[in-house]
Design a protein around this motif. Structure first.
Motif, short mmCIF file in Angstrom:
data_model
loop_
_atom_site.label_atom_id
_atom_site.label_comp_id
_atom_site.label_asym_id
_atom_site.label_seq_id
_atom_site.Cartn_x
_atom_site.Cartn_y
_atom_site.Cartn_z
N THR A 186 4.25 47.17 62.17
CA THR A 186 2.88 47.68 62.21
C THR A 186 2.55 48.46 60.95
OG1 THR A 186 2.88 47.78 64.63
CG2 THR A 186 1.29 49.18 63.48
N GLU A 187 3.43 49.37 60.56
CA GLU A 187 3.15 50.19 59.38
C GLU A 187 3.13 49.35 58.10
OE1 GLU A 187 4.16 54.71 60.11
OE2 GLU A 187 6.01 53.55 59.87
N ALA A 188 3.97 48.33 58.02
CA ALA A 188 3.93 47.43 56.86
C ALA A 188 2.63 46.64 56.84
CB ALA A 188 5.13 46.49 56.90
N TYR A 189 2.11 46.31 58.02
CA TYR A 189 0.85 45.58 58.14
C TYR A 189 -0.33 46.44 57.69
CZ TYR A 189 -2.17 42.03 60.42
OH TYR A 189 -3.07 41.04 60.69
N LEU A 190 -0.20 47.77 57.88
CA LEU A 190 -1.26 48.69 57.50
C LEU A 190 -1.15 49.17 56.06
CD1 LEU A 190 -1.28 51.02 60.67
CD2 LEU A 190 -2.65 48.98 60.27
N SER A 191 -0.02 48.92 55.42
CA SER A 191 0.25 49.46 54.09
C SER A 191 -0.70 48.88 53.03
CB SER A 191 1.69 49.13 53.68
OG SER A 191 1.92 49.46 52.32
N PRO A 192 -1.07 49.68 52.02
CA PRO A 192 -1.87 49.16 50.91
C PRO A 192 -1.13 48.12 50.08
CG PRO A 192 -1.15 51.41 50.45
CD PRO A 192 -0.81 51.13 51.88
N LYS A 193 0.19 48.03 50.24
CA LYS A 193 0.98 47.03 49.52
C LYS A 193 1.02 45.69 50.25
CE LYS A 193 4.63 47.76 47.23
NZ LYS A 193 6.04 48.02 46.86
N ALA A 194 0.39 45.61 51.42
CA ALA A 194 0.39 44.36 52.19
C ALA A 194 -0.28 43.24 51.40
CB ALA A 194 -0.31 44.57 53.52
N SER A 195 0.24 42.04 51.58
CA SER A 195 -0.31 40.85 50.91
C SER A 195 -0.47 39.75 51.94
CB SER A 195 0.65 40.39 49.81
OG SER A 195 1.88 39.94 50.37
N PHE A 196 -1.02 38.62 51.52
CA PHE A 196 -1.18 37.51 52.47
C PHE A 196 0.18 37.05 52.97
CE2 PHE A 196 -0.30 35.28 48.54
CZ PHE A 196 0.44 34.17 48.93
N PHE A 197 1.22 37.16 52.12
CA PHE A 197 2.55 36.73 52.55
C PHE A 197 3.13 37.69 53.58
CE2 PHE A 197 7.17 37.03 52.17
CZ PHE A 197 7.53 35.72 52.46
N SER A 198 3.08 39.00 53.27
CA SER A 198 3.63 39.97 54.23
C SER A 198 2.86 39.92 55.54
CB SER A 198 3.61 41.39 53.65
OG SER A 198 2.30 41.85 53.42
N ASP A 199 1.54 39.72 55.47
CA ASP A 199 0.74 39.61 56.69
C ASP A 199 1.23 38.44 57.56
OD1 ASP A 199 -0.80 41.74 55.94
OD2 ASP A 199 -2.61 40.58 55.50
N MET A 200 1.46 37.31 56.93
CA MET A 200 1.90 36.11 57.66
C MET A 200 3.24 36.35 58.35
SD MET A 200 2.88 32.39 56.04
CE MET A 200 4.23 33.12 55.09
N VAL A 201 4.19 36.94 57.61
CA VAL A 201 5.52 37.19 58.15
C VAL A 201 5.46 38.23 59.27
CG1 VAL A 201 7.82 38.06 57.61
CG2 VAL A 201 6.67 36.53 56.01
N ILE A 202 4.69 39.29 59.05
CA ILE A 202 4.63 40.38 60.02
C ILE A 202 3.93 39.95 61.30
CG2 ILE A 202 3.61 42.65 60.45
CD1 ILE A 202 4.18 43.22 57.42
N GLU A 203 2.87 39.18 61.17
CA GLU A 203 2.18 38.70 62.38
C GLU A 203 3.12 37.87 63.24
OE1 GLU A 203 -1.47 36.76 61.38
OE2 GLU A 203 -2.41 38.59 60.61
N LYS A 204 3.95 37.06 62.61
CA LYS A 204 4.91 36.27 63.38
C LYS A 204 5.97 37.18 63.99
CE LYS A 204 6.46 32.43 65.02
NZ LYS A 204 5.65 31.65 65.99
N ALA A 205 6.40 38.21 63.24
CA ALA A 205 7.38 39.16 63.78
C ALA A 205 6.83 39.86 65.01
CB ALA A 205 7.74 40.19 62.70
N ILE A 206 5.56 40.24 64.97
CA ILE A 206 4.92 40.92 66.10
C ILE A 206 4.80 39.97 67.30
CG2 ILE A 206 2.74 41.92 66.90
CD1 ILE A 206 2.42 43.04 64.02
#
Length: 382
Positions: free
Chosen positions: A199-219
């Motif tokens: 969740t915090e990585a998803y909210l981070s200003p460093k988030a990108s389309f790649f991190s979003d994709m990976v994190i959404e699947k992790a969630i």
């Protein structure tokens, strides 16, 4: 938007009983290894088959398991001396975060001639590292793919971030069966911690389309691991779902950044040897409530992915449902809900907030925060 640069490193192997193939995978990087083992896993006999896999393939190795509750720089010094005397080709780390971080430090500094504390104080290694193979025994390792290693400075009990070389870890081998050594409460706390990291990585200003994709699947995977599937289409065992989620959350956090919960939890663990998972799960609902002010749309998205709210819920209701979802899971297994339940005073926690504020990771939190802001968060959760 910043340029997106992604390097495929390390090799990742995830699946039940994959640890039995450790010897097969290790041969690519040498035939003489130091195996750093979590002493608890050794006591439980959980590493015997892994070591047998090395023996069966004629790989020379010796084990190091002199790891206290929270390994620090003095332990790293001892391990580094043994590694150099043995002229090893690489290191295999089997265990939790402390085991992996000690191994990362030894690999990074193996060929260095300067004192360990020069690097703890900020110097960057300039020599090639030893190859590292990681076999995590927990479902969350937010720094396993990172070029940093959180290390406890024995001089002050503060956490320091040791700089390492990109590509140090050659193989990350996730075997869900190793997580079965955890108790039900440990598993539950680490599952919530993993969800918080994502969740915090998803909210981070460093988030990108790649991190979003990976994190959404992790969630999504974590939702199945915590609650099961609403249909019969997902029949994967819980321990596998949690390991898959943890692997992807760690990858997402490396591509983005950890947040205030993980930062405070590391510093509390360093000073007082309190489980990172317990500190994180307590702080998590309060971080959600704080993030409503600036990232409510993203929190609502997480709520929908977890099926924590009705499909037609509006943004405000979805975020409220997410907070309640987390608190219900905390209550379900009777985990502590207040920091005071950890047996620490507010004065002790203020030191942890100061430690967190001194790390450069504070510059990548979901919102601009100082040590004072972190302490305000602690006070609300106390």
């Amino acid at each position: 938007m910043a340029d997106f640069i992604f390097k495929i490193q390390p090799n990742i192997v995830l699946g039940s009983y994959t640890s039995a193939r450790l010897g097969q995978f290790s041969k690519e990087w040498g035939t003489k290894f130091m195996v750093i083992v979590d002493p608890l896993l050794k006591q439980l006999g959980a590493v015997d088959k892994l070591l047998q896999s090395l023996t069966d393939r004629n790989i020379d190795f010796f084990t190091f398991d002199e790891l206290p509750e929270a390994a620090d720089t003095e332990v790293i010094k001892e391990a580094l001396t043994l590694a150099k005397e043995a002229h090893i080709h690489g290191i295999i780390a089997i265990g939790s975060s402390k085991t992996i971080n000690v191994a990362k430090a030894v690999c990074a500094l193996f060929h260095e001639t300067h004192d360990l504390y020069d690097f703890i104080d900020g110097a960057a290694p300039s020599t090639a590292p030893l190859p590292l193979i990681c076999v995590p025994s927990t479902i969350r390792e937010p720094f396993i793919f990172s070029d940093r290693a959180p290390i406890i400075d024995a001089r002050s009990s503060e956490i320091k971030l040791l700089k390492t070389t990109n590509g140090l870890c050659k193989l990350a081998l996730f075997d869900p069966n190793l997580t079965l050594t955890l108790t039900e409460n440990q598993t539950a706390a680490m599952a919530i911690e993993t969800l918080c990291i994502a969740t915090e990585a998803y909210l981070s200003p460093k988030a990108s389309f790649f991190s979003d994709m990976v994190i959404e699947k992790a969630i999504e995977l974590m939702g199945y691991g915590l609650d099961g599937s609403r249909s019969l289409t997902v029949t994967t065992p819980q321990e596998v779902l949690l390991s898959q989620s943890g692997c992807m959350a760690s990858l997402g956090a490396t591509s983005s950044s950890i947040g205030a919960c993980a930062l405070i939890a590391m510093c509390v663990n360093a000073r007082y040897k309190i489980s990172r998972a317990l500190t994180t799960e307590i702080l998590f609902p309060y971080v959600i409530e704080d993030a409503v002010k600036y990232k409510s749309d993203r929190l609502a998205r997480i709520s929908h992915i977890l099926n924590a709210c009705p499909v037609d819920a509006n943004e405000k209701d979805a975020v409220s449902a997410l907070t309640e979802y987390v608190r219900q899971h905390i209550a379900k297994v009777n985990l502590p809900s207040r920091l005071k339940d950890l047996g620490l005073t507010i004065e002790q926690l203020s030191l942890a907030a100061e430690d967190a504020g001194s790390l450069d990771l504070i510059n990548t939190l979901p919102r601009s925060m100082s040590a004072d802001d972190l302490f305000d968060l602690i006070k609300v959760a106390y």
